[in-house]
Design an enzyme around this catalytic site. Structure first.
Site, PDB file in Angstrom:
ATOM      1  N   GLU A   1     -11.049  -8.743  10.992  1.00  0.00           N
ATOM      2  CA  GLU A   1     -10.209  -8.211   9.909  1.00  0.00           C
ATOM      3  C   GLU A   1      -9.178  -9.261   9.530  1.00  0.00           C
ATOM      4  O   GLU A   1      -8.573  -9.892  10.399  1.00  0.00           O
ATOM      5  CB  GLU A   1      -9.515  -6.925  10.361  1.00  0.00           C
ATOM      6  CG  GLU A   1      -8.544  -6.349   9.335  1.00  0.00           C
ATOM      7  CD  GLU A   1      -7.870  -5.076   9.813  1.00  0.00           C
ATOM      8  OE1 GLU A   1      -8.498  -4.317  10.587  1.00  0.00           O
ATOM      9  OE2 GLU A   1      -6.703  -4.836   9.443  1.00  0.00           O
TER      10      GLU A   1
ATOM     11  N   GLU B   1       0.396  -6.756   4.184  1.00  0.00           N
ATOM     12  CA  GLU B   1       0.720  -5.397   4.590  1.00  0.00           C
ATOM     13  C   GLU B   1       2.228  -5.208   4.509  1.00  0.00           C
ATOM     14  O   GLU B   1       2.997  -6.111   4.846  1.00  0.00           O
ATOM     15  CB  GLU B   1       0.239  -5.105   6.006  1.00  0.00           C
ATOM     16  CG  GLU B   1      -1.256  -4.922   6.133  1.00  0.00           C
ATOM     17  CD  GLU B   1      -1.654  -4.399   7.502  1.00  0.00           C
ATOM     18  OE1 GLU B   1      -1.955  -3.206   7.615  1.00  0.00           O
ATOM     19  OE2 GLU B   1      -1.660  -5.207   8.454  1.00  0.00           O
TER      20      GLU B   1
END
Length: 227
Positions: free
Chosen positions: A103, A108
């Protein structure tokens, strides 16, 4: 590509393909969390809202990128800096289980941690040997994070992944010497995801009155590859 699902991490949204949750208007793609009872979702989960998660997990996308993840990615977007929000721009390997497939978190923003320091942003990678709470990551402050659009960037090569904002690196991860796939699962094709999660482990406590402000606005998504 998008659709209805309940995600993990104790999140409080149900992802849909409803026009209230994802739409294009005035040249912008918007992913919007909406206050409503997600009646089509499983019951007993304490869900508060619907939202959307978009992904490029299609044959046409992989074909356009010649079957490799290598290249320079840039997503110009404005994030919702709202307590309880968890917006993300990220990538996962085409095949396999998480975290073995790898990932790459380009951007974020965590309502549970950044609401009191809203200009902060994080980038990270997850592998079989480093995932979840042991993920490898970096943070930086962007003065206009909450007031303007930013260019979130990823340069992915066979030996290094570098992520940043507006040309300033946030985090880099080099392929370890003699790396196994548990340390470097980043050679297979990967797809992009854009979403707005509500609450959860990193979104934090949700005030439903803040849900109208939980929207990720995207100006463009571009990918360049070497000839």
């Amino acid at each position: 590509m998008l659709g209805g699902t309940v995600w993990g991490n104790s999140e409080k949204q149900f992802y849909t393909n409803d026009a209230a949750n994802v739409f294009s208007r005035d040249g912008l793609l918007t992913i919007q969390a909406v206050t409503r009872d997600p009646s089509i979702a499983p019951t007993g989960l304490g869900l508060l809202a619907t939202s959307a998660r978009i992904k490029t997990d299609t044959t046409a996308y992989y074909s356009a990128l010649n079957g490799t993840p290598y290249g320079f990615y840039e997503i110009r977007a404005k994030v919702p800096c709202v307590r309880g929000a968890w917006p993300a721009i990220w990538m996962m390997g085409k095949t396999g289980n998480w975290p073995d497939r790898g990932e790459v978190d380009i951007m974020e923003w965590f309502g549970a941690y950044f609401a009191d320091q809203p200009n902060q942003v994080q980038s990270a990678v997850h592998t079989k040997n480093n995932s979840g709470s042991t993920a490898l990551y970096g943070k930086q402050n962007v003065s206009s994070m909450c007031s303007d659009f930013q260019r979130f960037q990823l340069h992915w090569t066979a030996n290094e992944i570098v992520m940043g904002v507006n040309g300033t690196p946030t985090f880099s991860y080099k392929k370890p010497l003699n790396a196994s796939v548990a340390d470097w699962p980043f050679d297979q094709p990967a797809f992009l995801l854009l979403n707005v999660a509500v609450g959860g482990n990193l979104g934090g406590t949700v005030n439903v009155n803040d849900l109208p402000s939980m929207k990720l606005q995207v100006d463009y998504v571009k990918v360049w590859q070497a000839p």
